[in-house]
Design an enzyme around this catalytic site. Structure first.
Site, PDB file in Angstrom:
ATOM      1  CD  GLU A  55      -2.716   1.139   2.557  1.00  0.00           C
ATOM      2  OE1 GLU A  55      -3.509   2.086   2.748  1.00  0.00           O
ATOM      3  OE2 GLU A  55      -2.646   0.145   3.315  1.00  0.00           O
ATOM      4  CB  SER A 106     -10.689   3.797   7.718  1.00  0.00           C
ATOM      5  OG  SER A 106     -11.484   3.481   6.596  1.00  0.00           O
ATOM      6  CB  SER A 109      -0.398   5.828   7.725  1.00  0.00           C
ATOM      7  OG  SER A 109      -0.884   4.604   8.233  1.00  0.00           O
ATOM      8  NE  ARG A 121       1.482   3.573   9.913  1.00  0.00           N
ATOM      9  CZ  ARG A 121       1.042   3.690  11.173  1.00  0.00           C
ATOM     10  NH1 ARG A 121       1.893   3.478  12.186  1.00  0.00           N
ATOM     11  NH2 ARG A 121      -0.202   4.030  11.431  1.00  0.00           N
TER      12      ARG A 121
END
Length: 284
Positions: A55, A106, A109, A121
């Site tokens: 992703e 939703s 990040s 991240r």
């Protein structure tokens, strides 16, 4: 591109089967959690194989590709708190590194990007677009993201939130806190009288402000921690949602004393799909 919530994946597969899509292609590029969650459904219902891609890899690759081919892709909001004077201003993103990506779906990040293939991240939060929609559905009875945003556009969060002036009677000059700054989200709702007067629109706006302020605060802290000055906000939460864009623009400008702008991209929500296709082409 077409959009639909993953809760409608079953209906999409029925449509794909009825339209004979499976006879045209045998492989579908996919990224995100759904690439794993619905893999067996695609195989069983339409005999399609999913070519799965990470992703975040797809997201970063898609962002960089689109920005490289569209000089007007990146922008910021000037005078975000003035509805009449607020305008989009193009931002030169040709030499971007390092920068933060705040991907608001939703959940949220936060990625620190140091080069074309160098990122990590650094943070995130479960309080994101899904939280906004879920709370709005509970508080207002709405049934879609578009309906929730429409309600918020007609609301006033000051009827719901407790502001600095509600506590101090005005500005808190010692710490530079203006009187109209939110001191406590939903802080007025402990009063039965105020609850009886508040509207669905006010509740939706207060929910949107609460979620957006939290995201802006996390982004600002991550930028300080990583010593990064450019922060790009993307994701489906910002689709048809100029209210949150302008709130983020104001928050980043205010808390950084004007040294940092919230940056946005014209095609937020599409980068994962673009990056996924690029990776598929490279792999092929």
């Amino acid at each position: 591109f077409i959009r639909f919530p993953t809760s409608e994946m079953g209906n999409f597969l029925i449509l794909a089967k009825s339209k004979g899509i499976a006879t045209l292609v045998s492989t579908v590029c996919a990224t995100g959690g759904g690439a794993y969650k619905f893999e067996n459904d695609f195989k069983k219902e339409v005999n399609m194989k999913l070519a799965k891609f990470d992703e975040f890899d797809s997201l970063i690759k898609g962002m960089q590709y689109v920005d490289a081919h569209n000089p007007a892709e990146c922008y910021y909001w000037a005078k975000p708190t003035d509805e009449k004077k607020s305008v989009k201003v193009n931002y030169d993103f040709s030499n971007p590194y390092p920068f933060l990506v705040v991907n608001i779906g939703s959940g949220v990040s936060v990625l620190a990007v140091y080069g074309p293939n160098n990122y990590k991240r650094v943070s995130g939060t479960s309080i994101g677009g899904g939280t906004f929609l879920g709370l709005c559905c509970l508080l207002t009875g709405c049934n879609s993201f578009e309906e929730a945003i429409e309600l918020a556009a007609g609301g006033d969060n000051r009827h719901v939130d407790k502001l600095v002036r509600d506590i101090y009677g005005g500005d808190y000059d010692r710490f530079g806190l203006p009187g109209d700054l939110v001191a406590s989200s939903f802080g007025q709702m402990n009063s039965r009288d105020r609850r009886s007067k508040v509207s669905r629109e006010d509740l939706a706006k207060a929910t949107l402000v609460t979620i957006t302020n939290n995201i802006g605060s996390i982004a600002r802290m991550c930028a300080l921690q990583e010593k990064i000055e450019r922060v790009v906000f993307i994701g489906n939460f910002l689709r048809v949602n100029p209210i949150s864009m302008k709130l983020l623009a104001y928050a980043m400008d205010y808390w950084s004393n004007g040294t940092m702008k919230a940056l946005f991209l014209e095609h937020e929500g599409y980068f994962g799909a673009v990056g996924c296709l690029l990776e598929f082409n490279e792999r092929s």
